[in-house]
Every structure is written in structure tokens, then in C-alpha cells.
Scaffold this motif. Structure first.
Motif, mmCIF file in Angstrom:
data_model
loop_
_atom_site.group_PDB
_atom_site.id
_atom_site.type_symbol
_atom_site.label_atom_id
_atom_site.label_comp_id
_atom_site.label_asym_id
_atom_site.label_seq_id
_atom_site.Cartn_x
_atom_site.Cartn_y
_atom_site.Cartn_z
ATOM 1 N N MET A 125 0.857 -1.180 0.000
ATOM 2 C CA MET A 125 0.000 0.000 0.000
ATOM 3 C C MET A 125 0.896 1.233 0.000
ATOM 4 S SD MET A 125 -2.868 -1.125 2.807
ATOM 5 C CE MET A 125 -3.656 -2.747 2.722
ATOM 6 N N LYS A 126 1.046 1.843 -1.137
ATOM 7 C CA LYS A 126 1.958 2.969 -1.293
ATOM 8 C C LYS A 126 1.203 4.285 -1.124
ATOM 9 C CE LYS A 126 5.098 0.456 -4.335
ATOM 10 N NZ LYS A 126 4.450 -0.830 -4.193
ATOM 11 N N PHE A 127 1.642 5.079 -0.154
ATOM 12 C CA PHE A 127 1.006 6.370 0.104
ATOM 13 C C PHE A 127 1.307 7.289 -1.072
ATOM 14 C CE2 PHE A 127 0.651 10.392 2.713
ATOM 15 C CZ PHE A 127 -0.721 10.283 2.873
ATOM 16 N N GLU A 128 0.278 7.779 -1.736
ATOM 17 C CA GLU A 128 0.445 8.417 -3.038
ATOM 18 C C GLU A 128 0.117 9.907 -3.051
ATOM 19 O OE1 GLU A 128 1.175 8.157 -7.306
ATOM 20 O OE2 GLU A 128 1.561 6.769 -5.657
ATOM 21 N N LYS B 165 -0.882 27.369 -7.209
ATOM 22 C CA LYS B 165 -0.039 26.803 -8.264
ATOM 23 C C LYS B 165 1.262 27.582 -8.394
ATOM 24 C CE LYS B 165 0.159 25.728 -13.199
ATOM 25 N NZ LYS B 165 -0.541 25.803 -14.511
ATOM 26 N N GLU B 166 1.170 28.886 -8.330
ATOM 27 C CA GLU B 166 2.375 29.723 -8.418
ATOM 28 C C GLU B 166 3.311 29.449 -7.250
ATOM 29 O OE1 GLU B 166 3.584 34.499 -8.562
ATOM 30 O OE2 GLU B 166 1.480 33.863 -8.584
ATOM 31 N N PHE B 167 2.744 29.283 -6.052
ATOM 32 C CA PHE B 167 3.578 29.041 -4.871
ATOM 33 C C PHE B 167 4.315 27.715 -4.971
ATOM 34 C CE2 PHE B 167 4.105 27.078 -0.683
ATOM 35 C CZ PHE B 167 4.884 28.033 -0.037
ATOM 36 N N TYR B 168 3.608 26.633 -5.291
ATOM 37 C CA TYR B 168 4.255 25.317 -5.308
ATOM 38 C C TYR B 168 5.229 25.180 -6.478
ATOM 39 C CZ TYR B 168 1.506 23.918 -1.331
ATOM 40 O OH TYR B 168 0.992 23.840 -0.056
ATOM 41 N N ALA B 169 4.975 25.911 -7.562
ATOM 42 C CA ALA B 169 5.959 25.956 -8.645
ATOM 43 C C ALA B 169 7.215 26.692 -8.177
ATOM 44 C CB ALA B 169 5.360 26.638 -9.867
ATOM 45 N N LYS B 170 7.014 27.740 -7.366
ATOM 46 C CA LYS B 170 8.128 28.518 -6.826
ATOM 47 C C LYS B 170 9.030 27.674 -5.935
ATOM 48 C CE LYS B 170 8.814 33.003 -4.532
ATOM 49 N NZ LYS B 170 8.102 34.142 -3.873
ATOM 50 N N LEU B 171 8.451 26.666 -5.291
ATOM 51 C CA LEU B 171 9.242 25.769 -4.452
ATOM 52 C C LEU B 171 10.191 24.891 -5.270
ATOM 53 C CD1 LEU B 171 6.606 24.403 -1.879
ATOM 54 C CD2 LEU B 171 8.250 26.263 -1.551
ATOM 55 N N GLY B 172 9.954 24.828 -6.577
ATOM 56 C CA GLY B 172 10.769 23.967 -7.425
ATOM 57 C C GLY B 172 10.214 22.569 -7.569
ATOM 58 N N TRP B 173 8.954 22.374 -7.157
ATOM 59 C CA TRP B 173 8.334 21.059 -7.256
ATOM 60 C C TRP B 173 7.874 20.798 -8.692
ATOM 61 C CZ3 TRP B 173 4.832 20.292 -2.317
ATOM 62 C CH2 TRP B 173 5.630 20.487 -1.183
ATOM 63 N N ARG B 174 7.836 19.533 -9.051
ATOM 64 C CA ARG B 174 7.460 19.143 -10.415
ATOM 65 C C ARG B 174 5.953 19.238 -10.615
ATOM 66 N NH1 ARG B 174 8.676 13.635 -10.519
ATOM 67 N NH2 ARG B 174 6.459 13.144 -10.251
ATOM 68 N N VAL C 238 -8.056 20.292 -11.151
ATOM 69 C CA VAL C 238 -7.160 19.546 -10.265
ATOM 70 C C VAL C 238 -5.722 19.755 -10.727
ATOM 71 C CG1 VAL C 238 -7.401 17.397 -11.592
ATOM 72 C CG2 VAL C 238 -6.626 17.311 -9.209
ATOM 73 N N ILE C 239 -4.860 20.074 -9.763
ATOM 74 C CA ILE C 239 -3.438 20.302 -10.025
ATOM 75 C C ILE C 239 -2.636 19.381 -9.125
ATOM 76 C CG2 ILE C 239 -1.547 21.968 -9.825
ATOM 77 C CD1 ILE C 239 -3.536 24.164 -10.493
ATOM 78 N N GLN C 240 -1.599 18.780 -9.685
ATOM 79 C CA GLN C 240 -0.737 17.879 -8.904
ATOM 80 C C GLN C 240 0.714 18.323 -9.013
ATOM 81 O OE1 GLN C 240 -1.334 13.561 -9.023
ATOM 82 N NE2 GLN C 240 0.875 13.276 -9.305
ATOM 83 N N PHE C 241 1.377 18.410 -7.847
ATOM 84 C CA PHE C 241 2.802 18.704 -7.755
ATOM 85 C C PHE C 241 3.492 17.590 -6.970
ATOM 86 C CE2 PHE C 241 1.632 23.118 -8.690
ATOM 87 C CZ PHE C 241 2.715 23.565 -9.443
ATOM 88 N N THR C 242 4.769 17.348 -7.272
ATOM 89 C CA THR C 242 5.556 16.363 -6.533
ATOM 90 C C THR C 242 6.875 16.990 -6.089
ATOM 91 O OG1 THR C 242 4.624 14.543 -7.833
ATOM 92 C CG2 THR C 242 6.639 14.080 -6.598
ATOM 93 N N PRO C 243 7.193 16.937 -4.782
ATOM 94 C CA PRO C 243 8.481 17.458 -4.315
ATOM 95 C C PRO C 243 9.640 16.634 -4.875
ATOM 96 C CG PRO C 243 6.935 17.142 -2.495
ATOM 97 C CD PRO C 243 6.351 16.452 -3.675
ATOM 98 N N PRO C 244 10.820 17.221 -5.034
ATOM 99 C CA PRO C 244 11.979 16.487 -5.542
ATOM 100 C C PRO C 244 12.300 15.264 -4.685
ATOM 101 C CG PRO C 244 12.426 18.838 -5.486
ATOM 102 C CD PRO C 244 11.136 18.636 -4.760
#
Length: 231
Positions: free
Chosen positions: A24-27, A40-49, A62-68
Motif C-alpha cells: 500500500m503505497k502512500f500516493e 499553483k504559483e507558490f508550489y511551482a516557486k518551491l521547485g516542485w514538479r 485539479v493540479i498535482q505537484f511532486t516534491p523532488p
């Protein structure tokens, strides 16, 4: 829609072993926001994908970001959660070295707290709550213990994030038969810690260790799995 619950009783080790374990992978973590474009602008500013930005042009987005280096992503948008904007708290980002993580956010123009640690055996206090209570003492953990140093920041709605520095996992927390690193930075940090420890090892033995690659490897595997470190 009714919920159906099945109860499984395991009275001994044999019956426990007979139940197959399913991965069970936490997704996904859903973040409640009031202004989708601002978030969206903030999380893009963090450098997240940025993984996705779907808008039906009407009442759903719906918008999805993933941290490095993360296997888990965040989602926010329009009509994706009934939670109040800013109500997501205690979202932890694990780093192997907290100082470079802070410097990166500051370089990106993101406001972030100073590094802090807990108040030993004191947990009640006036500060914002986190894993070790409501006492935040300025500076990293004096012993630089794994799990013990933090820093915090928030998105524009007040959803609360924390960096937590983890260099060595507690026993049983990961598969000790597999050693993996989420990024080149994590691997480089592990090499630096192994180099420093190996230098102390050579001081104790009083001679150069020509077999240093094996020593490094043993140290890095033991550190990640929480086993006793080589001396």
C-alpha cells in the motif's frame, strides 16, 4: 454509499502469516486552497514538479505537484475537497541535511523559519505544535540527532509544512535488504557523513585504510537501516 467492514481475527502467528500482505503505497495528499492559481504559483516557486493541471472549464480543476525525490504528491484545485483552506497541518518533508533545504527555499524567495529542535522532556508550550510538542528551541538539535531538527513554512492559505532532518532511520523503519537514495543530493550527503566517520576510524586505528570503499558502503547501509554503525 454504505461502508462494508470485514473483520479479520488473528489469534496466533500461524493465522497472521496466512494473511497475505498487500503493498500500500502512500500516493497523494490533498491540500485545501482558496485561490488555485495562487497556490499553483507558490508550489511551482518551491521547485516542485508539475505533474498535472486539468480544468474542465466549468466547476472542476485539479493540479498535482511532486516534491523532488518524493514518491508522494500533493493535489489541490476546485471541488476536490470540502476541507477549509489552510486546514492541512503537519505536512512533513524529510531531508538528509536541513541547512541546504532552508537555503534553497530562501533563494527561491520563500519565507521559512529558522531551524529549531524540541525542548528535551518539555512538550507543552506556546509555540505551533509539531511532532515533539509545542516547544521550539532555536537552532538544530545540539547532538545533531536524526529526527530531531526541524524548520517550518506555510503556503499562502496557511497550510503548514515542516522540514525534518533524518540521517539514520530507526530499526525496522525500512527494508534493511535494500539501500536506496531518493536523489543525488541525498547520496552525496551520505558519502560526506561516511567520509567524516571514516576519518575518525583511521585516527583510531592509526593507519590508512586501503579498503575504504567497503567501509563506506557498510557505513552507508547501516546508517540508512538503523543498524549499529561500523567503528
Amino acid at each position: 454509499m454504505a461502508n462494508v467492514t470485514y473483520e479479520v481475527q488473528a489469534n496466533d502467528a500461524a493465522s497472521e502469516a496466512s494473511v497475505a500482505k498487500v503493498d500500500m503505497k502512500f500516493e497523494i495528499v490533498v491540500i485545501p486552497v482558496s485561490d488555485v492559481d495562487r497556490a499553483k504559483e507558490f508550489y511551482a516557486k518551491l521547485g516542485w514538479r508539475l505533474d498535472a493541471d486539468y480544468d474542465n472549464g466549468n466547476d472542476y480543476r485539479v493540479i498535482q505537484f511532486t516534491p523532488p525525490g518524493s514518491g508522494c504528491s500533493v493535489i489541490f484545485g476546485r471541488n476536490v475537497t470540502a476541507a477549509a483552506p489552510g486546514s492541512a497541518q503537519g505536512l512533513y518533508l524529510i531531508v538528509s541535511d536541513i541547512e541546504p533545504a532552508l537555503k534553497e527555499l530562501l533563494a527561491r524567495g520563500v519565507s521559512v523559519s529558522e531551524v529549531f529542535h524540541g525542548g528535551a522532556d518539555v512538550y507543552a508550550g506556546p509555540d505551533e505544535p509539531y511532532l515533539f510538542g509545542r516547544i521550539r528551541v532555536n537552532g538544530p538539535d545540539p547532538e545533531h540527532g536524526s529526527y530531531r531538527s526541524f524548520a517550518s513554512f506555510s503556503d499562502p492559505d496557511g497550510n503548514g509544512w515542516l522540514f525534518q532532518e533524518i540521517t539514520t532511520r530507526l530499526p525496522g523503519r525500512i527494508d534493511d535488504a535494500a539501500t536506496t537514495f531518493a536523489s543525488a543530493n541525498d547520496l552525496a550527503s551520505a558519502f560526506r557523513r561516511a567520509e567524516a566517520a571514516h576519518g575518525e576510524h583511521e585516527k583510531r586505528t592509526g593507519q590508512r585504510d586501503a579498503n575504504w570503499p567497503d567501509w563506506y558502503a557498510a557505513y552507508m547501509v547501516a546508517e540508512q537501516s538503523g543498524k549499529e554503525l561500523p567503528q
